[in-house]
Design an enzyme around this catalytic site. Structure first.
Site: not given
Length: 246
Positions: A10, A52
């Site tokens: 991730h 992100h």
């Protein structure tokens, strides 16, 4: 059949490195992960960068938002010190640099299109076009994914040959009609509310099932037992990479 790796690091390196950095990719590779998930949005100059959060401050030192800065300015910012002193000076990498690193080291990519508000279509278009260019000579193409319907539609229109996954927290009642209209190959689900029955229902309609973010060995084993095709994890130190299906 799911042609992709089944376990992904991730944001590159999970909890072991500053997310969405080249250092994270190195960390994932060191733990045997040759498949990663990362996020892409557009800088002020329209260049895709890997990060992100829209707002600076959590992982990137500074104030304001990603679209306020050029890609060169973001590359010079500190995206590593928040995680630890050894990572000080790790910048926000350009999408092209991350793809180049992954291609050089045989790392497969799930590219999440993470647009800033108002840039959904533009981000989907640019990411799809850049990805197509990087894989013009072949190889196992990345899987594009997004929560944004507009971004997925733009990516589909820009590079229809690239596979796409639809990210959802909860499946809407009309998920099947939407998934078919979007032309996605997989549904990317929050694993928390997922059930064996829902996995079976999605797969029965011909879609792959991918889960985020699975961080215990027990849950990973359960999901794979249900027929989940793949998942991403922060705990690359606990969950060993699972081979792709034969």
């Amino acid at each position: 059949m799911w042609p992709y790796p089944r376990t992904l690091a991730h944001r590159g390196g999970g909890t072991l490195a500053p997310e969405n950095t080249i250092a994270a990719l190195r960390c994932g590779l060191a733990h045997g992960y040759r498949a990663v998930e990362f996020d892409v949005m557009l800088a002020r100059d329209g260049v895709p960068v890997v990060v992100h959060d829209v707002e600076l401050g959590r992982t990137v030192a500074g104030s304001g938002a990603i679209p306020d800065y050029t890609s060169a300015q973001l590359a010079a910012m500190d995206a590593g010190s928040w995680f630890g002193a050894p990572f000080a000076g790790e910048g926000v990498p350009a999408f092209d640099a991350v793809v180049a690193y992954c291609q050089a080291h045989g790392i497969w990519m799930n590219i999440e299109i993470k647009p800033a508000p108002g840039a959904e279509a533009a981000t989907g278009t640019v990411v799809a076009q850049r990805t197509r260019q990087h894989f013009a000579d072949g190889g196992l193409s990345p899987l594009l994914s997004s929560f944004s319907i507009d971004a997925l539609v733009a990516a589909r229109d820009a590079a229809p040959e690239l596979a796409r996954g639809w990210l959802v927290e909860e499946l809407p009642q009309d998920w099947l009609a939407q998934a078919r209209q979007l032309g996605v190959v997989a549904i990317h689900c929050d694993h928390t509310p997922l059930t064996r029955e829902r996995v079976a229902a999605i797969k029965a309609e011909g879609f792959g099932v991918f889960c985020y973010t699975v961080n215990t060995v027990e849950r990973a084993s359960e999901l794979l037992g249900w027929g989940v095709d793949g998942f991403c994890t922060d705990r690359i130190d606990l969950i060993a990479p699972v081979p792709a299906m034969a």
